[in-house]
Design a protein around this motif. Structure first.
Motif, PDB file in Angstrom:
ATOM      1  N   UNK A 124       0.829  -1.197   0.000  1.00  0.00           N
ATOM      2  CA  UNK A 124       0.000   0.000   0.000  1.00  0.00           C
ATOM      3  C   UNK A 124       0.862   1.244   0.000  1.00  0.00           C
ATOM      4  N   UNK A 125       0.210   2.354  -0.284  1.00  0.00           N
ATOM      5  CA  UNK A 125       0.827   3.670  -0.156  1.00  0.00           C
ATOM      6  C   UNK A 125      -0.206   4.604   0.456  1.00  0.00           C
ATOM      7  N   UNK A 126       0.202   5.389   1.422  1.00  0.00           N
ATOM      8  CA  UNK A 126      -0.626   6.449   1.994  1.00  0.00           C
ATOM      9  C   UNK A 126      -0.033   7.778   1.567  1.00  0.00           C
ATOM     10  N   UNK A 127      -0.874   8.645   1.008  1.00  0.00           N
ATOM     11  CA  UNK A 127      -0.413   9.929   0.521  1.00  0.00           C
ATOM     12  C   UNK A 127      -1.229  11.014   1.213  1.00  0.00           C
ATOM     13  N   UNK A 128      -0.561  11.996   1.784  1.00  0.00           N
ATOM     14  CA  UNK A 128      -1.284  13.086   2.431  1.00  0.00           C
ATOM     15  C   UNK A 128      -2.135  13.788   1.382  1.00  0.00           C
ATOM     16  N   UNK A 129      -3.302  14.186   1.785  1.00  0.00           N
ATOM     17  CA  UNK A 129      -4.241  14.818   0.856  1.00  0.00           C
ATOM     18  C   UNK A 129      -3.705  16.185   0.450  1.00  0.00           C
ATOM     19  N   UNK A 130      -3.274  16.304  -0.789  1.00  0.00           N
ATOM     20  CA  UNK A 130      -2.686  17.536  -1.287  1.00  0.00           C
ATOM     21  C   UNK A 130      -3.774  18.434  -1.852  1.00  0.00           C
ATOM     22  N   UNK A 131      -3.891  19.616  -1.300  1.00  0.00           N
ATOM     23  CA  UNK A 131      -4.861  20.575  -1.814  1.00  0.00           C
ATOM     24  C   UNK A 131      -4.174  21.847  -2.307  1.00  0.00           C
ATOM     25  N   UNK A 132      -2.907  21.990  -2.009  1.00  0.00           N
ATOM     26  CA  UNK A 132      -2.131  23.171  -2.364  1.00  0.00           C
ATOM     27  C   UNK A 132      -1.183  22.813  -3.505  1.00  0.00           C
ATOM     28  N   UNK A 133      -1.489  23.263  -4.714  1.00  0.00           N
ATOM     29  CA  UNK A 133      -0.644  22.904  -5.854  1.00  0.00           C
ATOM     30  C   UNK A 133       0.769  23.477  -5.763  1.00  0.00           C
ATOM     31  N   UNK A 134       0.956  24.507  -4.941  1.00  0.00           N
ATOM     32  CA  UNK A 134       2.296  25.069  -4.744  1.00  0.00           C
ATOM     33  C   UNK A 134       3.082  24.279  -3.706  1.00  0.00           C
ATOM     34  N   UNK A 135       2.449  23.361  -3.023  1.00  0.00           N
ATOM     35  CA  UNK A 135       3.052  22.487  -2.016  1.00  0.00           C
ATOM     36  C   UNK A 135       3.817  23.303  -0.970  1.00  0.00           C
ATOM     37  N   UNK A 136       3.238  24.409  -0.539  1.00  0.00           N
ATOM     38  CA  UNK A 136       3.930  25.300   0.391  1.00  0.00           C
ATOM     39  C   UNK A 136       4.169  24.659   1.750  1.00  0.00           C
ATOM     40  N   UNK A 137       3.335  23.707   2.140  1.00  0.00           N
ATOM     41  CA  UNK A 137       3.510  23.050   3.442  1.00  0.00           C
ATOM     42  C   UNK A 137       4.019  21.618   3.309  1.00  0.00           C
ATOM     43  N   UNK A 138       4.439  21.248   2.121  1.00  0.00           N
ATOM     44  CA  UNK A 138       4.968  19.915   1.912  1.00  0.00           C
ATOM     45  C   UNK A 138       3.886  18.899   1.602  1.00  0.00           C
ATOM     46  N   UNK A 139       4.337  17.694   1.365  1.00  0.00           N
ATOM     47  CA  UNK A 139       3.494  16.600   0.931  1.00  0.00           C
ATOM     48  C   UNK A 139       4.280  15.337   1.264  1.00  0.00           C
ATOM     49  N   UNK A 140       3.610  14.285   1.706  1.00  0.00           N
ATOM     50  CA  UNK A 140       4.347  13.080   2.096  1.00  0.00           C
ATOM     51  C   UNK A 140       3.629  11.817   1.650  1.00  0.00           C
ATOM     52  N   UNK A 141       4.437  10.765   1.444  1.00  0.00           N
ATOM     53  CA  UNK A 141       3.933   9.446   1.102  1.00  0.00           C
ATOM     54  C   UNK A 141       4.618   8.419   2.007  1.00  0.00           C
ATOM     55  N   UNK A 142       3.840   7.438   2.438  1.00  0.00           N
ATOM     56  CA  UNK A 142       4.382   6.307   3.192  1.00  0.00           C
ATOM     57  C   UNK A 142       4.044   5.040   2.427  1.00  0.00           C
ATOM     58  N   UNK A 143       5.023   4.161   2.268  1.00  0.00           N
ATOM     59  CA  UNK A 143       4.788   2.859   1.674  1.00  0.00           C
ATOM     60  C   UNK A 143       4.846   1.822   2.774  1.00  0.00           C
ATOM     61  N   UNK A 144       4.086   0.758   2.604  1.00  0.00           N
ATOM     62  CA  UNK A 144       4.130  -0.265   3.626  1.00  0.00           C
ATOM     63  C   UNK A 144       3.414  -1.527   3.225  1.00  0.00           C
ATOM     64  N   UNK A 145       3.400  -2.431   4.192  1.00  0.00           N
ATOM     65  CA  UNK A 145       2.709  -3.709   4.070  1.00  0.00           C
ATOM     66  C   UNK A 145       1.651  -3.765   5.158  1.00  0.00           C
ATOM     67  N   UNK A 146       0.449  -4.132   4.765  1.00  0.00           N
ATOM     68  CA  UNK A 146      -0.636  -4.204   5.741  1.00  0.00           C
ATOM     69  C   UNK A 146      -0.641  -5.556   6.434  1.00  0.00           C
ATOM     70  N   UNK A 147      -1.175  -5.569   7.639  1.00  0.00           N
ATOM     71  CA  UNK A 147      -1.400  -6.818   8.366  1.00  0.00           C
ATOM     72  C   UNK A 147      -2.668  -6.650   9.192  1.00  0.00           C
ATOM     73  N   UNK A 148      -3.443  -7.722   9.267  1.00  0.00           N
ATOM     74  CA  UNK A 148      -4.713  -7.697   9.993  1.00  0.00           C
ATOM     75  C   UNK A 148      -4.490  -8.246  11.393  1.00  0.00           C
ATOM     76  N   UNK A 149      -5.027  -7.549  12.378  1.00  0.00           N
ATOM     77  CA  UNK A 149      -4.959  -7.996  13.762  1.00  0.00           C
ATOM     78  C   UNK A 149      -6.309  -8.626  14.108  1.00  0.00           C
ATOM     79  N   UNK A 150      -6.322  -9.897  14.558  1.00  0.00           N
ATOM     80  CA  UNK A 150      -7.587 -10.518  14.948  1.00  0.00           C
ATOM     81  C   UNK A 150      -8.267  -9.705  16.051  1.00  0.00           C
ATOM     82  N   UNK A 151      -9.596  -9.665  15.992  1.00  0.00           N
ATOM     83  CA  UNK A 151     -10.361  -8.861  16.936  1.00  0.00           C
ATOM     84  C   UNK A 151     -10.038  -9.253  18.373  1.00  0.00           C
ATOM     85  N   UNK A 152      -9.828  -8.249  19.225  1.00  0.00           N
ATOM     86  CA  UNK A 152      -9.506  -8.518  20.622  1.00  0.00           C
ATOM     87  C   UNK A 152      -9.340  -7.239  21.421  1.00  0.00           C
ATOM     88  N   UNK A 153      -8.529  -7.336  22.447  1.00  0.00           N
ATOM     89  CA  UNK A 153      -8.353  -6.229  23.395  1.00  0.00           C
ATOM     90  C   UNK A 153      -7.808  -4.963  22.730  1.00  0.00           C
TER      91      UNK A 153
END
Length: 162
Positions: free
Chosen positions: A74-103
Motif C-alpha cells: 500500500x501507499x498512503x499519501x497526504x491529501x494535497x490541496x495546495x498545488x504550490x506544495x507550500x507546506x509539503x506533501x508526504x507518502x508512506x509505503x508499507x505492508x498491511x497486516x490484519x490484527x484478529x479482533x480482541x483487546x
C-alpha cells in the motif's frame, strides 16, 4: 516491524511533514492499493497512530480491504490541496497486516470515541496495521523542489530538483 517512534526517529523530516499535512487535512489521506486486475485503486482513508503503530480502519468487506487481503502492499499519501506544495506533501509505503479482533480493538475504539466521538465500542471491526517500508516527502524551498527519501536502516536523504 517498525513502530511510529522508530520511523519518526529515522525519518524526522518526513514524519513531521506527514503528521502536519495529515492534521491539516482533517486526518484525511489517500490510500493506494492494487486491484485484482493489477491496476491501482485510490481510496480516501483516515489513518491513525495509536499505541505507537500506524493503523487504517474502515467499513469491513470493502474493495480496498479485499485488495489488501490479496496483496498487502500500500501507499498512503497526504491529501494535497495546495498545488504550490507550500507546506509539503508526504507518502508512506508499507505492508498491511490484519490484527484478529480482541483487546487492542477495544482500546482503539475507546480512544477513537474519546478523540473524535466515533463509537465503535460495541462493534467488531477490522484493524489493519501498516508496517512502514519506505517514505518520501516533497517541499518547495527557494524555488527548488526538495525530495526527502527514507528506507528502513538508512538515514533520510534529500535530492534537490532545479
Amino acid at each position: 516491524m517498525i513502530t511510529w517512534a522508530e520511523f519518526a526517529a529515522g525519518a524526522p523530516a518526513i514524519a513531521t511533514i506527514f503528521s502536519n499535512r495529515h492534521r491539516a487535512a482533517g486526518n484525511l489521506c489517500m490510500l493506494a492499493t492494487l486491484r485484482s486486475d493489477g491496476f491501482p485503486r485510490i481510496s480516501p482513508m483516515e489513518p491513525r497512530i495509536f499505541e505507537d503503530q500506524l493503523w487504517i480502519t474502515g467499513m469491513p468487506d470493502t474493495s480496498k480491504y479485499r485488495d489488501l487481503q490479496r496483496d498487502p502492499r500500500l501507499c498512503l499519501h497526504t491529501a494535497t490541496v495546495d498545488t504550490a506544495v507550500t507546506e509539503g506533501d508526504a507518502k508512506l509505503w508499507g505492508l498491511s497486516y490484519v490484527v484478529p479482533y480482541g483487546e487492542l480493538h477495544r482500546r482503539f475504539a475507546a480512544a477513537l470515541f474519546e478523540d473524535v466521538g466515533i463509537d465503535l465500542r460495541e462493534l467488531e471491526f477490522d484493524l489493519i496495521g501498516v508496517d512502514i517500508t519506505g517514505a518520501s516527502a516533497v517541499q518547495v524551498h527557494d524555488g527548488h523542489l526538495d525530495i526527502t527519501i527514507w528506507k528502513p536502516g538508512q538515514p533520510e536523504r534529500t535530492v534537490r530538483k532545479h
